[in-house]
Design a protein around this motif. Sequence first.
Motif, PDB file in Angstrom:
ATOM      1  N   GLY A 162      14.475   0.387  -9.538  1.00  0.00           N
ATOM      2  CA  GLY A 162      14.536  -0.702 -10.795  1.00  0.00           C
ATOM      3  C   GLY A 162      14.746  -2.125 -10.272  1.00  0.00           C
ATOM      4  O   GLY A 162      14.796  -2.965 -11.261  1.00  0.00           O
ATOM      5  N   GLU A 163      15.227  -2.486  -9.316  1.00  0.00           N
ATOM      6  CA  GLU A 163      15.464  -3.754  -8.514  1.00  0.00           C
ATOM      7  C   GLU A 163      14.196  -4.637  -8.566  1.00  0.00           C
ATOM      8  O   GLU A 163      13.240  -4.070  -8.454  1.00  0.00           O
ATOM      9  N   SER A 164      14.237  -5.750  -8.671  1.00  0.00           N
ATOM     10  CA  SER A 164      13.148  -6.772  -8.608  1.00  0.00           C
ATOM     11  C   SER A 164      12.856  -7.266  -7.127  1.00  0.00           C
ATOM     12  O   SER A 164      13.966  -7.530  -6.494  1.00  0.00           O
ATOM     13  N   LEU A 165      11.789  -7.451  -6.681  1.00  0.00           N
ATOM     14  CA  LEU A 165      11.624  -7.876  -5.140  1.00  0.00           C
ATOM     15  C   LEU A 165      10.517  -8.771  -5.325  1.00  0.00           C
ATOM     16  O   LEU A 165       9.501  -8.608  -5.869  1.00  0.00           O
ATOM     17  N   VAL A 166      10.594 -10.038  -4.736  1.00  0.00           N
ATOM     18  CA  VAL A 166       9.308 -11.015  -4.520  1.00  0.00           C
ATOM     19  C   VAL A 166       9.209 -11.044  -2.837  1.00  0.00           C
ATOM     20  O   VAL A 166      10.359 -11.084  -2.083  1.00  0.00           O
ATOM     21  N   VAL A 167       8.223 -10.800  -2.490  1.00  0.00           N
ATOM     22  CA  VAL A 167       7.797 -11.019  -0.865  1.00  0.00           C
ATOM     23  C   VAL A 167       6.768 -12.124  -0.676  1.00  0.00           C
ATOM     24  O   VAL A 167       5.900 -12.211  -1.550  1.00  0.00           O
ATOM     25  N   PHE A 168       7.039 -13.173  -0.019  1.00  0.00           N
ATOM     26  CA  PHE A 168       6.254 -14.167   0.353  1.00  0.00           C
ATOM     27  C   PHE A 168       5.695 -13.853   1.744  1.00  0.00           C
ATOM     28  O   PHE A 168       6.315 -13.809   2.711  1.00  0.00           O
ATOM     29  N   GLY A 169       4.074 -13.729   1.711  1.00  0.00           N
ATOM     30  CA  GLY A 169       3.448 -13.469   2.646  1.00  0.00           C
ATOM     31  C   GLY A 169       2.914 -12.023   2.674  1.00  0.00           C
ATOM     32  O   GLY A 169       3.845 -11.267   2.667  1.00  0.00           O
ATOM     33  N   ALA A 170       1.543 -11.877   2.430  1.00  0.00           N
ATOM     34  CA  ALA A 170       1.215 -10.398   2.456  1.00  0.00           C
ATOM     35  C   ALA A 170       0.129  -9.970   3.547  1.00  0.00           C
ATOM     36  O   ALA A 170      -0.701  -9.392   3.327  1.00  0.00           O
ATOM     37  N   GLY A 171       0.822 -10.167   4.688  1.00  0.00           N
ATOM     38  CA  GLY A 171       0.121  -9.779   5.887  1.00  0.00           C
ATOM     39  C   GLY A 171       0.777  -8.366   6.358  1.00  0.00           C
ATOM     40  O   GLY A 171       0.994  -7.761   5.342  1.00  0.00           O
ATOM     41  N   GLY A 172       0.543  -7.866   7.504  1.00  0.00           N
ATOM     42  CA  GLY A 172       0.970  -6.455   7.715  1.00  0.00           C
ATOM     43  C   GLY A 172       2.255  -6.371   7.524  1.00  0.00           C
ATOM     44  O   GLY A 172       2.624  -5.277   6.797  1.00  0.00           O
ATOM     45  N   THR A 173       3.263  -7.101   7.796  1.00  0.00           N
ATOM     46  CA  THR A 173       4.628  -6.869   7.578  1.00  0.00           C
ATOM     47  C   THR A 173       5.095  -6.754   5.855  1.00  0.00           C
ATOM     48  O   THR A 173       5.545  -6.039   5.410  1.00  0.00           O
ATOM     49  N   GLY A 174       4.198  -8.043   5.354  1.00  0.00           N
ATOM     50  CA  GLY A 174       4.588  -8.099   3.990  1.00  0.00           C
ATOM     51  C   GLY A 174       4.023  -6.922   3.144  1.00  0.00           C
ATOM     52  O   GLY A 174       4.509  -6.187   2.149  1.00  0.00           O
ATOM     53  N   THR A 175       2.936  -6.456   3.587  1.00  0.00           N
ATOM     54  CA  THR A 175       2.132  -5.274   3.033  1.00  0.00           C
ATOM     55  C   THR A 175       3.041  -4.151   3.181  1.00  0.00           C
ATOM     56  O   THR A 175       3.470  -3.570   2.034  1.00  0.00           O
ATOM     57  N   SER A 176       3.725  -3.796   4.276  1.00  0.00           N
ATOM     58  CA  SER A 176       4.502  -2.711   4.504  1.00  0.00           C
ATOM     59  C   SER A 176       5.822  -2.909   3.788  1.00  0.00           C
ATOM     60  O   SER A 176       6.510  -1.810   3.450  1.00  0.00           O
ATOM     61  N   ILE A 177       6.467  -3.943   3.382  1.00  0.00           N
ATOM     62  CA  ILE A 177       7.394  -4.348   2.640  1.00  0.00           C
ATOM     63  C   ILE A 177       7.251  -3.926   1.108  1.00  0.00           C
ATOM     64  O   ILE A 177       7.924  -3.274   0.274  1.00  0.00           O
ATOM     65  N   ILE A 178       5.838  -4.455   0.568  1.00  0.00           N
ATOM     66  CA  ILE A 178       5.412  -3.876  -0.259  1.00  0.00           C
ATOM     67  C   ILE A 178       5.394  -2.621  -0.796  1.00  0.00           C
ATOM     68  O   ILE A 178       5.864  -1.764  -1.836  1.00  0.00           O
ATOM     69  N   LEU A 179       4.831  -1.731   0.222  1.00  0.00           N
ATOM     70  CA  LEU A 179       4.636  -0.353   0.300  1.00  0.00           C
ATOM     71  C   LEU A 179       6.207   0.256   0.149  1.00  0.00           C
ATOM     72  O   LEU A 179       6.271   1.324  -0.903  1.00  0.00           O
ATOM     73  N   ALA A 180       6.872  -0.015   0.986  1.00  0.00           N
ATOM     74  CA  ALA A 180       8.315   0.497   1.080  1.00  0.00           C
ATOM     75  C   ALA A 180       8.948   0.400  -0.266  1.00  0.00           C
ATOM     76  O   ALA A 180       9.843   1.105  -0.785  1.00  0.00           O
ATOM     77  N   SER A 181       9.079  -0.822  -0.862  1.00  0.00           N
ATOM     78  CA  SER A 181       9.662  -1.495  -2.039  1.00  0.00           C
ATOM     79  C   SER A 181       9.127  -0.484  -3.376  1.00  0.00           C
ATOM     80  O   SER A 181       9.705   0.005  -4.051  1.00  0.00           O
ATOM     81  N   SER A 182       7.785  -0.263  -3.278  1.00  0.00           N
ATOM     82  CA  SER A 182       7.227   0.505  -4.143  1.00  0.00           C
ATOM     83  C   SER A 182       7.567   1.944  -4.115  1.00  0.00           C
ATOM     84  O   SER A 182       7.738   2.463  -5.285  1.00  0.00           O
ATOM     85  N   LEU A 183       7.802   2.474  -2.956  1.00  0.00           N
ATOM     86  CA  LEU A 183       8.188   4.021  -2.829  1.00  0.00           C
ATOM     87  C   LEU A 183       9.721   4.029  -3.291  1.00  0.00           C
ATOM     88  O   LEU A 183      10.065   4.918  -3.634  1.00  0.00           O
ATOM     89  N   ALA A 184      10.290   2.956  -3.178  1.00  0.00           N
ATOM     90  CA  ALA A 184      11.758   2.957  -3.464  1.00  0.00           C
ATOM     91  C   ALA A 184      11.985   2.670  -5.129  1.00  0.00           C
ATOM     92  O   ALA A 184      12.881   2.612  -5.550  1.00  0.00           O
ATOM     93  N   SER A 185      10.723   2.686  -5.820  1.00  0.00           N
ATOM     94  CA  SER A 185      10.594   2.531  -7.066  1.00  0.00           C
ATOM     95  C   SER A 185      11.343   0.788  -7.742  1.00  0.00           C
ATOM     96  O   SER A 185      12.232   0.938  -8.487  1.00  0.00           O
ATOM     97  N   ALA A 186      11.093  -0.129  -6.700  1.00  0.00           N
ATOM     98  CA  ALA A 186      11.627  -1.235  -7.167  1.00  0.00           C
ATOM     99  C   ALA A 186      10.384  -1.894  -8.198  1.00  0.00           C
ATOM    100  O   ALA A 186       9.465  -1.472  -8.279  1.00  0.00           O
ATOM    101  N   TYR A 187      11.023  -2.591  -9.348  1.00  0.00           N
ATOM    102  CA  TYR A 187      10.036  -3.175 -10.181  1.00  0.00           C
ATOM    103  C   TYR A 187      10.679  -4.432 -10.844  1.00  0.00           C
ATOM    104  O   TYR A 187      11.812  -4.442 -11.111  1.00  0.00           O
ATOM    105  N   PRO A 188       9.990  -5.447 -11.064  1.00  0.00           N
ATOM    106  CA  PRO A 188       8.660  -5.638 -10.405  1.00  0.00           C
ATOM    107  C   PRO A 188       8.556  -6.098  -8.915  1.00  0.00           C
ATOM    108  O   PRO A 188       9.677  -6.328  -8.392  1.00  0.00           O
ATOM    109  N   VAL A 189       7.547  -5.537  -8.309  1.00  0.00           N
ATOM    110  CA  VAL A 189       7.176  -6.037  -6.923  1.00  0.00           C
ATOM    111  C   VAL A 189       6.398  -7.184  -6.971  1.00  0.00           C
ATOM    112  O   VAL A 189       4.973  -6.960  -7.078  1.00  0.00           O
ATOM    113  N   ILE A 190       6.664  -8.409  -6.436  1.00  0.00           N
ATOM    114  CA  ILE A 190       5.887  -9.697  -6.751  1.00  0.00           C
ATOM    115  C   ILE A 190       5.602 -10.023  -5.138  1.00  0.00           C
ATOM    116  O   ILE A 190       6.257 -10.322  -4.666  1.00  0.00           O
TER     117      ILE A 190
END
Length: 342
Positions: A162-190
């Motif tokens: 339920g925590e919110s997360l913003v990631v700047f840069g959606a390359g390989g590492t950014g995409t992995s961060i998005i995946l991991a935060s989504s699996l951790a049920s972060a929301y929103p993931v921007i």
Amino acid sequence: MKAAILVKQKSPLVVDEVQIPEVLHYGQVLVKVHYSGLCGSQINEIEGVKGPDRFLPHLLGHEGSGVVEGVGPGVTNVKEGDHVVLHWRKGKGVESSTPVYKLGGRTVNAGWVTTFNESAVVSENRITPIPKSFDMKLASLYGCAVTTGFGVVQNDAGVKSGESLVVFGAGGTGTSIILASSLASAYPVIAVDINDFKLENARRFGATHVINSSREDARQKISEYLSSDADVAVDTTGIKEIRELAYEVSGREGRTILVGVPKAGEKMCIDSFKLHFKKKITGSHGGDSNPAYDIPRLLRLQESGRFSLEKMVTKVCSLGEINAAIQELREGRVIRCVIKMC
Ligand SMILES: [Zn+2]
């Protein structure tokens, strides 16, 4: 064997025949490299963002997969025929001396792990065995991108449901961060990027909102999407203004995690007063990941079907095409490019 060699900074890599060391020393392992990822760190090495390089000429590459072909004295974690992930963070086992390759009569240096070469002599603690059934192409991503992404979310940021997360840069590492935060049920993931192709991909990996900062005011859009500031803001770009913005959009008690490597000596400007209260900022070192522990558990999770990494690899090329692939990565036209070595 063929290898891509960094001979001169700010120049294309030289692909040539390199001689492998004849003897494996204490803690060294000979690996036939199957796949190597191409990561922003290697572009930084080529560009010399950390300053002059005293090891030239040298081999490079720090995430890959392969098969063990020989082990030196003292090696106990792997044996001939084992499938392994090659990673840059330290795992289990001996830290060996670094190998010396030859190009003609000339010495070519290498670190504890290199992957832009068909065969690599690596330190035992830079490889982790994996099941033989696991896809070798996707396994290479566990050498850096995936373990860093999960490490940033789980170790550096300690993201809670339920925590919110913003990631700047959606390359390989950014995409992995998005995946991991989504699996951790972060929301929103921007996800914030300047490239629509990367943002579309970010959605596939769990970004709930995307912002193209070349067209939209990222600061304003983030405020629109969040009722307050972000719990976690992550920069993967290393760009000064974006690092500052990441700090700015994280809340009074927010965490800012800097993952992208800045230029050597470059300073950033922040209002540090907030740090006296509960706001935090930290620089990540590969998500503080422990490959020996993280790779097996994340592989299990992937095999359970909870996520797929297939769409993270948007290009596969040969070693001979590496300079063109590096250029595509520079221009933001790939999420992760993987080099098929054999
Ligand atoms: Zn990397």
